[in-house]
Design a protein around this motif. Structure first.
Motif, PDB file in Angstrom:
ATOM      1  N   SER A  61       0.789  -1.238   0.000  1.00  0.00           N
ATOM      2  CA  SER A  61       0.000   0.000   0.000  1.00  0.00           C
ATOM      3  C   SER A  61       0.812   1.274   0.000  1.00  0.00           C
ATOM      4  O   SER A  61       0.245   2.370  -0.070  1.00  0.00           O
ATOM      5  N   HIS A  62       2.124   1.149   0.165  1.00  0.00           N
ATOM      6  CA  HIS A  62       2.925   2.382   0.210  1.00  0.00           C
ATOM      7  C   HIS A  62       4.362   2.056  -0.163  1.00  0.00           C
ATOM      8  O   HIS A  62       5.082   1.375   0.566  1.00  0.00           O
ATOM      9  N   VAL A  63       4.762   2.555  -1.329  1.00  0.00           N
ATOM     10  CA  VAL A  63       6.102   2.300  -1.803  1.00  0.00           C
ATOM     11  C   VAL A  63       6.504   3.497  -2.653  1.00  0.00           C
ATOM     12  O   VAL A  63       5.651   4.348  -2.994  1.00  0.00           O
ATOM     13  N   HIS A  64       7.794   3.623  -2.957  1.00  0.00           N
ATOM     14  CA  HIS A  64       8.278   4.731  -3.798  1.00  0.00           C
ATOM     15  C   HIS A  64       9.112   4.134  -4.927  1.00  0.00           C
ATOM     16  O   HIS A  64      10.327   3.973  -4.792  1.00  0.00           O
ATOM     17  N   LEU A  65       8.474   3.824  -6.046  1.00  0.00           N
ATOM     18  CA  LEU A  65       9.193   3.191  -7.163  1.00  0.00           C
ATOM     19  C   LEU A  65      10.276   4.098  -7.740  1.00  0.00           C
ATOM     20  O   LEU A  65      11.254   3.618  -8.307  1.00  0.00           O
ATOM     21  N   SER A 246      -0.375   8.316   6.042  1.00  0.00           N
ATOM     22  CA  SER A 246       0.752   7.405   6.172  1.00  0.00           C
ATOM     23  C   SER A 246       1.661   7.870   7.300  1.00  0.00           C
ATOM     24  O   SER A 246       1.954   9.059   7.419  1.00  0.00           O
ATOM     25  N   HIS A 247       2.062   6.951   8.098  1.00  0.00           N
ATOM     26  CA  HIS A 247       3.009   7.100   9.229  1.00  0.00           C
ATOM     27  C   HIS A 247       2.347   7.532  10.526  1.00  0.00           C
ATOM     28  O   HIS A 247       2.322   6.763  11.464  1.00  0.00           O
ATOM     29  N   ALA A 248       1.838   8.773  10.589  1.00  0.00           N
ATOM     30  CA  ALA A 248       1.149   9.239  11.802  1.00  0.00           C
ATOM     31  C   ALA A 248       1.884   8.833  13.065  1.00  0.00           C
ATOM     32  O   ALA A 248       1.298   8.251  13.986  1.00  0.00           O
ATOM     33  N   SER A 299       5.578  -1.271   3.027  1.00  0.00           N
ATOM     34  CA  SER A 299       7.036  -1.172   3.062  1.00  0.00           C
ATOM     35  C   SER A 299       7.565   0.255   3.151  1.00  0.00           C
ATOM     36  O   SER A 299       8.545   0.525   3.826  1.00  0.00           O
ATOM     37  N   ASP A 300       6.963   1.174   2.400  1.00  0.00           N
ATOM     38  CA  ASP A 300       7.504   2.526   2.220  1.00  0.00           C
ATOM     39  C   ASP A 300       8.868   2.435   1.533  1.00  0.00           C
ATOM     40  O   ASP A 300       8.996   1.749   0.535  1.00  0.00           O
ATOM     41  N   ASN A 301       9.878   3.076   2.072  1.00  0.00           N
ATOM     42  CA  ASN A 301      11.174   3.144   1.379  1.00  0.00           C
ATOM     43  C   ASN A 301      11.877   1.799   1.355  1.00  0.00           C
ATOM     44  O   ASN A 301      12.020   1.149   2.378  1.00  0.00           O
TER      45      ASN A 301
END
Ligand SMILES: [Zn+2]
Length: 399
Positions: A61-65, A246-248, A299-301
């Motif tokens: 749900s959260h990644v930075h391609l 995201s994060h909060a 995952s995020d970064n």
């Protein structure tokens, strides 16, 4: 050991597997017709698949391609505390890599596919310097993988909106040209004006009829103040169920009574909370879930200027969440699994998600005895299916 399946006979998008296990402990078959689940859990005869656990496709749900260094030589992580400083370091690092964003981003997509990811939401940097360049490259990756992965793109103002003049217009253009969501970033810390920042973000969401996903790293009472501002706007614009924060980190830093108050507010406003499972200040996901908040892990970064960690496996992220918040019973591990599947699907508003007749046959077979085991010790063998076709396997097929 789970048997190797005869993939050539499973390539048509119509097949039957028998002897599978499912997350609820049941055993049975799986019938796929023209890329859609026709029957699940019955006793139909088909390819023997004993030893495989069948799970719904995983959701990243959260990644930075556009940020990952994957494919390039190992990059030592450079310390840099402030977000603004890190943004500068990142631009420098990106210029020094030999590979293009398209090559590195595709590498990450392949890695996600092998782990069982069927759905992805990626943020893409947009600022006055980058313009829409990253967005266009990632949109091209989305086109290239469209038959293997469903991807949502967030137009993400990594350098702020007010702090990087011209960005609001670029975000507007990205949304007109196919970005699925509008992003935001630390409205107080980056732009020094949380109200104006959020008004621009929600104004663009309203103008284009798009969902919202905001990076909010700001802690303590300031972060909570901004969560309230976000809830106000989710309510005002009728965006319940369409907003993710995201994060909060602030939710992991405040007193339990305050978590109860703001958690109730988030639930009512329909604002989901996504965590990348930080080492400290992780939102209390079980408490928020009990209050009715949609909670998600991702995952995020992954191997970029922001973090040297990650491998594109959200089961790994579920395991970390379970470890960090002592979700160690089978029920707890199943809840951690929901963070990267069913809850994530709700936040991403995926229609027809999950193992049910009539849904698209998006699933992953993993070599594990139970769902709890698959989270506690993410399996090394997996086979990923999209619309009834095998799209990847782990370990990667050698040919
Ligand atoms: Zn992020």
């Amino acid at each position: 050991m789970a048997p190797q399946l005869d993939w050539s006979s499973l390539a048509s998008g119509s097949f039957t597997l028998s002897g599978l296990r499912f997350g609820d402990g049941q055993e049975g078959g799986l019938k796929v017709e023209n890329g859609t689940f026709a029957a699940i859990g019955g006793d139909e005869a088909g390819h023997a698949a004993q030893g495989w656990l069948c799970l719904p496709a995983l959701v990243e749900s959260h990644v930075h391609l556009d940020k990952t260094f994957l494919g390039a030589p190992w990059q030592p992580h450079l310390p840099g505390s402030a977000v603004a400083e890190r943004i500068k370091l990142e631009k420098l690092a990106q210029q020094q890599l030999g590979l293009t964003i398209e090559e590195r981003g595709a590498r990450l997509v392949e890695q996600e596919l092998r782990h069982g990811t069927g759905f992805m939401r990626t943020h893409v940097d947009i600022d006055a310097e980058i313009g829409l360049r990253h967005f266009e490259v990632v949109a091209e990756i989305r086109r290239r993988y469209a038959d293997r992965l469903d991807m949502q793109i967030v137009a993400f103002p990594q350098s702020g909106i007010l702090a990087s003049p011209g960005t609001a217009e670029l975000l507007d253009r990205a949304l007109a040209e196919g970005a699925n969501l509008i992003g935001g970033l630390d409205p107080a810390g980056i732009d020094n004006d949380p109200v104006e920042h959020l008004d621009i973000v929600f104004g663009l969401a309203e103008k284009h009829g798009k969902d919202v996903d905001i990076h909010l790293h700001e802690g303590g009472p300031l972060g909570v103040f901004e969560l309230d501002l976000i809830c106000d706007r989710a309510e005002k614009f009728g965006l319940a169920g369409k907003v993710t924060v995201s994060h909060a980190y602030c939710l992991g830093q405040i007193a339990p009574e305050e978590v109860q108050r703001i958690g109730g507010r988030l639930a009512t406003a329909g604002v989901a909370i996504l965590t990348a499972v930080p080492p400290t200040s992780m939102p209390p996901v079980a408490v928020l879930h009990a209050l009715g908040v949609t909670v998600v892990a991702a995952s995020d970064n992954i191997r970029d200027a922001w973090a040297p960690f990650g491998n594109g496996d959200v089961l790994n992220r579920a395991q970390m969440a379970a470890y960090q918040q002592t979700l160690d019973t089978d029920d707890g591990l199943a809840f951690a699994f929901d963070l990267v599947t069913h809850n994530a699907a709700r936040a991403l508003r995926l229609d027809g998600y999950g193992l049910a007749p009539g849904n698209s046959a998006d699933f992953v077979l993993v070599e594990a005895e139970t769902l709890a085991e698959a989270v506690a010790a993410p399996p090394a063998r997996r086979v990923t299916f999209k619309r009834g076709r095998k799209v990847a396997e782990l370990p990667a097929a050698s040919n």
